[in-house]
Scaffold this motif. Structure first.
Motif, PDB file in Angstrom:
ATOM      1  N   ARG A 118      49.904  79.171  14.673  1.00  0.00           N
ATOM      2  CA  ARG A 118      48.899  79.686  15.367  1.00  0.00           C
ATOM      3  C   ARG A 118      48.381  79.359  16.621  1.00  0.00           C
ATOM      4  O   ARG A 118      48.018  80.276  17.535  1.00  0.00           O
ATOM      5  CB  ARG A 118      47.533  80.127  14.024  1.00  0.00           C
ATOM      6  CG  ARG A 118      46.582  80.852  14.795  1.00  0.00           C
ATOM      7  CD  ARG A 118      45.465  81.160  13.672  1.00  0.00           C
ATOM      8  NE  ARG A 118      44.285  81.053  14.005  1.00  0.00           N
ATOM      9  CZ  ARG A 118      43.110  80.368  13.704  1.00  0.00           C
ATOM     10  NH1 ARG A 118      43.185  79.731  12.570  1.00  0.00           N
ATOM     11  NH2 ARG A 118      42.193  80.339  14.357  1.00  0.00           N
ATOM     12  N   LEU A 143      51.044  80.547  19.131  1.00  0.00           N
ATOM     13  CA  LEU A 143      50.827  81.951  19.479  1.00  0.00           C
ATOM     14  C   LEU A 143      49.637  82.052  20.239  1.00  0.00           C
ATOM     15  O   LEU A 143      49.646  82.791  21.067  1.00  0.00           O
ATOM     16  CB  LEU A 143      50.632  82.719  18.262  1.00  0.00           C
ATOM     17  CG  LEU A 143      52.056  83.067  17.205  1.00  0.00           C
ATOM     18  CD1 LEU A 143      51.637  83.756  16.151  1.00  0.00           C
ATOM     19  CD2 LEU A 143      53.202  83.479  18.071  1.00  0.00           C
ATOM     20  N   LYS A 194      49.830  96.944  18.600  1.00  0.00           N
ATOM     21  CA  LYS A 194      50.908  96.882  17.679  1.00  0.00           C
ATOM     22  C   LYS A 194      51.962  96.217  18.815  1.00  0.00           C
ATOM     23  O   LYS A 194      51.748  96.842  20.025  1.00  0.00           O
ATOM     24  CB  LYS A 194      51.419  97.974  16.973  1.00  0.00           C
ATOM     25  CG  LYS A 194      50.604  98.732  16.030  1.00  0.00           C
ATOM     26  CD  LYS A 194      50.039  97.701  14.860  1.00  0.00           C
ATOM     27  CE  LYS A 194      49.334  98.443  13.793  1.00  0.00           C
ATOM     28  NZ  LYS A 194      48.097  97.686  13.626  1.00  0.00           N
ATOM     29  N   TYR A 231      52.970  95.621  24.167  1.00  0.00           N
ATOM     30  CA  TYR A 231      51.973  95.942  23.180  1.00  0.00           C
ATOM     31  C   TYR A 231      51.712  97.487  23.479  1.00  0.00           C
ATOM     32  O   TYR A 231      51.633  98.032  24.653  1.00  0.00           O
ATOM     33  CB  TYR A 231      50.672  95.247  23.825  1.00  0.00           C
ATOM     34  CG  TYR A 231      50.777  93.700  23.134  1.00  0.00           C
ATOM     35  CD1 TYR A 231      50.942  93.363  22.125  1.00  0.00           C
ATOM     36  CD2 TYR A 231      50.849  92.862  24.404  1.00  0.00           C
ATOM     37  CE1 TYR A 231      50.874  91.876  21.796  1.00  0.00           C
ATOM     38  CE2 TYR A 231      50.836  91.548  24.050  1.00  0.00           C
ATOM     39  CZ  TYR A 231      50.936  91.112  22.872  1.00  0.00           C
ATOM     40  OH  TYR A 231      51.167  89.670  22.337  1.00  0.00           O
ATOM     41  N   PRO A 259      53.746  87.609  21.352  1.00  0.00           N
ATOM     42  CA  PRO A 259      53.273  87.298  19.863  1.00  0.00           C
ATOM     43  C   PRO A 259      52.755  88.623  19.395  1.00  0.00           C
ATOM     44  O   PRO A 259      51.747  89.240  20.211  1.00  0.00           O
ATOM     45  CB  PRO A 259      52.386  86.247  20.064  1.00  0.00           C
ATOM     46  CG  PRO A 259      51.906  86.236  21.473  1.00  0.00           C
ATOM     47  CD  PRO A 259      52.850  86.732  22.126  1.00  0.00           C
ATOM     48  N   ALA A 260      52.882  88.646  18.094  1.00  0.00           N
ATOM     49  CA  ALA A 260      52.143  89.970  17.637  1.00  0.00           C
ATOM     50  C   ALA A 260      51.019  89.554  17.258  1.00  0.00           C
ATOM     51  O   ALA A 260      50.425  88.507  17.330  1.00  0.00           O
ATOM     52  CB  ALA A 260      52.821  90.362  16.190  1.00  0.00           C
ATOM     53  N   ILE A 261      49.857  90.660  17.386  1.00  0.00           N
ATOM     54  CA  ILE A 261      48.309  90.593  16.954  1.00  0.00           C
ATOM     55  C   ILE A 261      48.638  90.496  15.533  1.00  0.00           C
ATOM     56  O   ILE A 261      48.591  91.482  14.862  1.00  0.00           O
ATOM     57  CB  ILE A 261      47.758  91.628  17.710  1.00  0.00           C
ATOM     58  CG1 ILE A 261      47.971  91.855  19.138  1.00  0.00           C
ATOM     59  CG2 ILE A 261      46.149  91.440  17.434  1.00  0.00           C
ATOM     60  CD1 ILE A 261      47.513  90.753  19.872  1.00  0.00           C
ATOM     61  N   THR A 262      48.114  89.363  14.851  1.00  0.00           N
ATOM     62  CA  THR A 262      47.986  89.530  13.662  1.00  0.00           C
ATOM     63  C   THR A 262      46.386  89.369  12.926  1.00  0.00           C
ATOM     64  O   THR A 262      45.906  89.296  13.512  1.00  0.00           O
ATOM     65  CB  THR A 262      48.716  87.807  13.114  1.00  0.00           C
ATOM     66  OG1 THR A 262      47.875  86.771  13.707  1.00  0.00           O
ATOM     67  CG2 THR A 262      50.112  87.668  13.659  1.00  0.00           C
ATOM     68  N   VAL A 263      46.641  89.505  11.596  1.00  0.00           N
ATOM     69  CA  VAL A 263      45.299  89.379  10.858  1.00  0.00           C
ATOM     70  C   VAL A 263      44.485  88.151  11.048  1.00  0.00           C
ATOM     71  O   VAL A 263      43.267  87.897  11.267  1.00  0.00           O
ATOM     72  CB  VAL A 263      45.647  89.648   9.482  1.00  0.00           C
ATOM     73  CG1 VAL A 263      44.267  89.513   8.647  1.00  0.00           C
ATOM     74  CG2 VAL A 263      45.922  91.293   9.209  1.00  0.00           C
ATOM     75  N   GLU A 264      45.342  87.004  11.039  1.00  0.00           N
ATOM     76  CA  GLU A 264      44.870  85.859  11.337  1.00  0.00           C
ATOM     77  C   GLU A 264      44.147  85.375  12.618  1.00  0.00           C
ATOM     78  O   GLU A 264      43.065  85.062  12.974  1.00  0.00           O
ATOM     79  CB  GLU A 264      46.079  84.713  11.196  1.00  0.00           C
ATOM     80  CG  GLU A 264      46.602  84.718   9.566  1.00  0.00           C
ATOM     81  CD  GLU A 264      47.547  85.598   9.256  1.00  0.00           C
ATOM     82  OE1 GLU A 264      47.925  85.875   8.232  1.00  0.00           O
ATOM     83  OE2 GLU A 264      48.131  86.206  10.290  1.00  0.00           O
ATOM     84  N   TYR A 265      44.775  86.039  13.801  1.00  0.00           N
ATOM     85  CA  TYR A 265      44.189  86.131  15.138  1.00  0.00           C
ATOM     86  C   TYR A 265      43.182  86.812  15.161  1.00  0.00           C
ATOM     87  O   TYR A 265      42.088  86.425  15.680  1.00  0.00           O
ATOM     88  CB  TYR A 265      45.118  86.708  16.128  1.00  0.00           C
ATOM     89  CG  TYR A 265      44.561  86.832  17.356  1.00  0.00           C
ATOM     90  CD1 TYR A 265      44.261  85.653  17.912  1.00  0.00           C
ATOM     91  CD2 TYR A 265      44.063  87.999  17.787  1.00  0.00           C
ATOM     92  CE1 TYR A 265      43.570  85.771  19.344  1.00  0.00           C
ATOM     93  CE2 TYR A 265      43.462  88.032  19.106  1.00  0.00           C
ATOM     94  CZ  TYR A 265      43.291  87.007  19.950  1.00  0.00           C
ATOM     95  OH  TYR A 265      42.579  87.118  21.004  1.00  0.00           O
ATOM     96  N   ARG A 266      42.978  88.075  14.632  1.00  0.00           N
ATOM     97  CA  ARG A 266      41.726  88.752  14.669  1.00  0.00           C
ATOM     98  C   ARG A 266      40.562  88.205  13.829  1.00  0.00           C
ATOM     99  O   ARG A 266      39.560  88.148  14.053  1.00  0.00           O
ATOM    100  CB  ARG A 266      42.145  90.198  14.211  1.00  0.00           C
ATOM    101  CG  ARG A 266      42.889  91.170  14.928  1.00  0.00           C
ATOM    102  CD  ARG A 266      43.229  92.569  14.531  1.00  0.00           C
ATOM    103  NE  ARG A 266      41.711  93.062  14.369  1.00  0.00           N
ATOM    104  CZ  ARG A 266      41.595  93.936  13.244  1.00  0.00           C
ATOM    105  NH1 ARG A 266      42.397  94.107  12.338  1.00  0.00           N
ATOM    106  NH2 ARG A 266      40.568  94.610  13.302  1.00  0.00           N
TER     107      ARG A 266
END
Length: 147
Positions: free
Chosen positions: A2, A5, A85, A91, A135-142
């Motif tokens: 994380r 990213l 996404k 993006y 990097p993808a925007i992940t649930v963890e990032y949000r």
């Protein structure tokens, strides 16, 4: 992972947002925003439908903002990046106006410009033979924005 990213996203957004200050649009370093802890969680604000508007001075820097404004920015970013996404290393944003996510048009416009600049930067590197993987925007990032 994380942290890596976040560092990559911060670098890309920092470079992609350099021209924002000249146009008077707030520079939004999202990794830095996620790294700043708040006094209280903002889950209900970020996940609710209260309209979010923050008036930021031209060239505003994250470290100069009040905790209240930081909380609003984090909640707005949480909502906005729920609509982003990663498709073919670009993006893609599924919104055009702030009212779709109950965030001011000014903030959404700033985020859209940052995304556009990041995509353009990734394209320019690819054209020079130095492709980077966004990097993808992940649930963890949000979720990190909620703290």
């Amino acid at each position: 992972m994380r942290t890596l990213l976040s560092l990559i996203l911060a670098m890309v957004l920092f470079i992609g947002c350099q021209n924002k200050q000249e146009a008077g649009v707030p520079v939004l370093n999202l990794a830095a925003l996620a790294a700043i802890p708040l006094d209280a969680p903002i889950d209900s604000l970020a996940k609710g439908n209260t309209f979010i508007d923050v008036t930021l001075p031209a060239g505003a820097r994250i470290e100069e903002l009040s905790i209240a404004d930081l909380a609003l920015l984090k909640a707005a970013a949480y909502r906005f990046f729920g609509q982003v996404k990663l498709v073919d290393n670009q993006y893609v944003v599924n919104i055009k106006e702030g009212k779709e996510i109950q965030v001011s048009d000014e903030l959404v416009s700033s985020y859209l410009k940052a995304i556009s600049s990041t995509n353009a930067y990734a394209d320019s590197l690819k054209n020079e033979g130095q492709e980077i993987l966004l990097p993808a925007i992940t649930v963890e990032y949000r979720d990190a924005l909620l703290k």
